[in-house]
Design a protein around this motif. Structure first.
Motif, PDB file in Angstrom:
ATOM      1  N   ARG A 148       0.810  -1.230   0.000  1.00 23.96           N
ATOM      2  CA  ARG A 148       0.000   0.000   0.000  1.00 23.96           C
ATOM      3  C   ARG A 148       0.836   1.269   0.000  1.00 23.96           C
ATOM      4  NH1 ARG A 148      -5.758  -0.525   2.711  1.00 23.96           N
ATOM      5  NH2 ARG A 148      -6.041  -2.762   2.550  1.00 23.96           N
ATOM      6  N   TYR A 149       1.946   1.257   0.717  1.00 30.19           N
ATOM      7  CA  TYR A 149       2.685   2.491   0.949  1.00 30.19           C
ATOM      8  C   TYR A 149       4.059   2.571   0.311  1.00 30.19           C
ATOM      9  CZ  TYR A 149      -0.950   3.458   4.354  1.00 30.19           C
ATOM     10  OH  TYR A 149      -2.152   3.685   4.950  1.00 30.19           O
ATOM     11  N   GLY A 150       4.685   1.427   0.001  1.00 33.39           N
ATOM     12  CA  GLY A 150       6.053   1.499  -0.502  1.00 33.39           C
ATOM     13  C   GLY A 150       6.881   2.323   0.460  1.00 33.39           C
ATOM     14  N   ASP A 151       7.512   3.386  -0.047  1.00 35.85           N
ATOM     15  CA  ASP A 151       8.277   4.264   0.842  1.00 35.85           C
ATOM     16  C   ASP A 151       7.595   5.629   0.994  1.00 35.85           C
ATOM     17  OD1 ASP A 151       8.806   5.329  -1.629  1.00 35.85           O
ATOM     18  OD2 ASP A 151      10.985   5.103  -1.497  1.00 35.85           O
TER      19      ASP A 151
ATOM     20  N   PRO B  58      -8.724  15.517   2.112  1.00 36.43           N
ATOM     21  CA  PRO B  58      -8.227  14.347   1.377  1.00 36.43           C
ATOM     22  C   PRO B  58      -7.268  13.518   2.239  1.00 36.43           C
ATOM     23  CG  PRO B  58      -8.089  16.329   0.028  1.00 36.43           C
ATOM     24  CD  PRO B  58      -8.432  16.772   1.421  1.00 36.43           C
ATOM     25  N   ALA B  59      -7.438  12.210   2.196  1.00 36.72           N
ATOM     26  CA  ALA B  59      -6.682  11.298   3.062  1.00 36.72           C
ATOM     27  C   ALA B  59      -5.175  11.515   2.980  1.00 36.72           C
ATOM     28  CB  ALA B  59      -7.028   9.849   2.727  1.00 36.72           C
ATOM     29  N   GLU B  60      -4.647  11.670   1.766  1.00 38.05           N
ATOM     30  CA  GLU B  60      -3.190  11.810   1.624  1.00 38.05           C
ATOM     31  C   GLU B  60      -2.693  13.156   2.146  1.00 38.05           C
ATOM     32  OE1 GLU B  60      -0.899   9.764  -0.883  1.00 38.05           O
ATOM     33  OE2 GLU B  60      -2.275   8.080  -0.856  1.00 38.05           O
ATOM     34  N   GLU B  61      -3.565  14.168   2.164  1.00 39.95           N
ATOM     35  CA  GLU B  61      -3.185  15.444   2.762  1.00 39.95           C
ATOM     36  C   GLU B  61      -3.159  15.341   4.280  1.00 39.95           C
ATOM     37  OE1 GLU B  61      -5.377  18.886   1.458  1.00 39.95           O
ATOM     38  OE2 GLU B  61      -5.045  18.374  -0.654  1.00 39.95           O
TER      39      GLU B  61
ATOM     40  N   PRO C 177      -3.224   6.857   5.404  1.00 41.67           N
ATOM     41  CA  PRO C 177      -4.201   7.383   4.458  1.00 41.67           C
ATOM     42  C   PRO C 177      -4.655   6.387   3.396  1.00 41.67           C
ATOM     43  CG  PRO C 177      -2.017   8.204   3.924  1.00 41.67           C
ATOM     44  CD  PRO C 177      -1.910   7.471   5.242  1.00 41.67           C
ATOM     45  N   ARG C 178      -3.944   5.299   3.254  1.00 44.14           N
ATOM     46  CA  ARG C 178      -4.297   4.309   2.242  1.00 44.14           C
ATOM     47  C   ARG C 178      -4.965   3.077   2.847  1.00 44.14           C
ATOM     48  NH1 ARG C 178       1.201   4.903  -1.466  1.00 44.14           N
ATOM     49  NH2 ARG C 178       0.816   7.097  -1.996  1.00 44.14           N
TER      50      ARG C 178
END
Length: 171
Positions: free
Chosen positions: A36-39, A152-155, A129-130
């Motif tokens: 989901r996130y990688g880095d 927004p989730a990523e914010e 957020p993911r």
């Protein structure tokens, strides 16, 4: 009495975070986070999963619980001391083969009950957020978001939540 072969037996078992039974939980959680996130957070999941020593998830200040079905881990989670009154939930996980069965809700309820038995009156946790299903779980189980739900989730980034374990609070 013989248990019919089509009857499943679920049980909560408190173990050490280093217990052999916990390995599938931690391995799948690491894969899930990396997928989901990688880095995204500037580090891989292994760094986050090894951030806290196993002792932090041990009695009397913490706990690590597995939900076993017929002896196999299908879900689990942990908590550690955040402060004198607050436990921090960590590592909430459900096996990919057993999702959508309400198991994470059962794990969270078990961890909340154990935290209350240990004298904690509040629980805090974070998710990323993911992980919209985690956000939905915590909202549905009475957690208060510590962020703007309309953003927004990523914010938002890390999504913090808290919940009172006071008598009468939703469990």
């Amino acid at each position: 009495m013989v248990t019919p072969p089509d009857t499943v037996t679920d049980e909560f078992r408190y173990v050490s975070a280093t217990d052999e039974l916990a390995r599938p939980l931690l391995a799948e959680l690491e894969l899930e986070y990396d997928t989901r996130y990688g880095d995204f957070f500037g580090e891989r999941a292994a760094t986050e999963l090894s951030r806290y020593p196993a002792e932090e998830f041990a009695a009397p200040r913490g706990a690590f619980v597995l939900l076993l079905r017929d002896g196999e881990p299908i879900a689990g989670g942990a908590f550690k001391r955040f402060d004198d009154d607050t436990a921090e939930l960590k590592r909430i996980w459900t096996s990919s083969a057993h999702r959508r069965e309400g198991l994470a809700r059962r794990v969270v309820a078990e961890l909340e009950a154990e935290a209350a038995r240990r004298g904690y009156t509040r629980v805090t946790l974070t998710t990323g957020p993911r992980q919209p299903e985690a956000k939905s779980l915590y909202l549905a189980t009475g957690y208060t978001p510590l962020f703007d739900l309309s953003a927004p989730a990523e914010e938002v980034g890390i999504h913090g939540f808290e919940k009172s374990l006071a008598a009468g609070a939703e469990r």
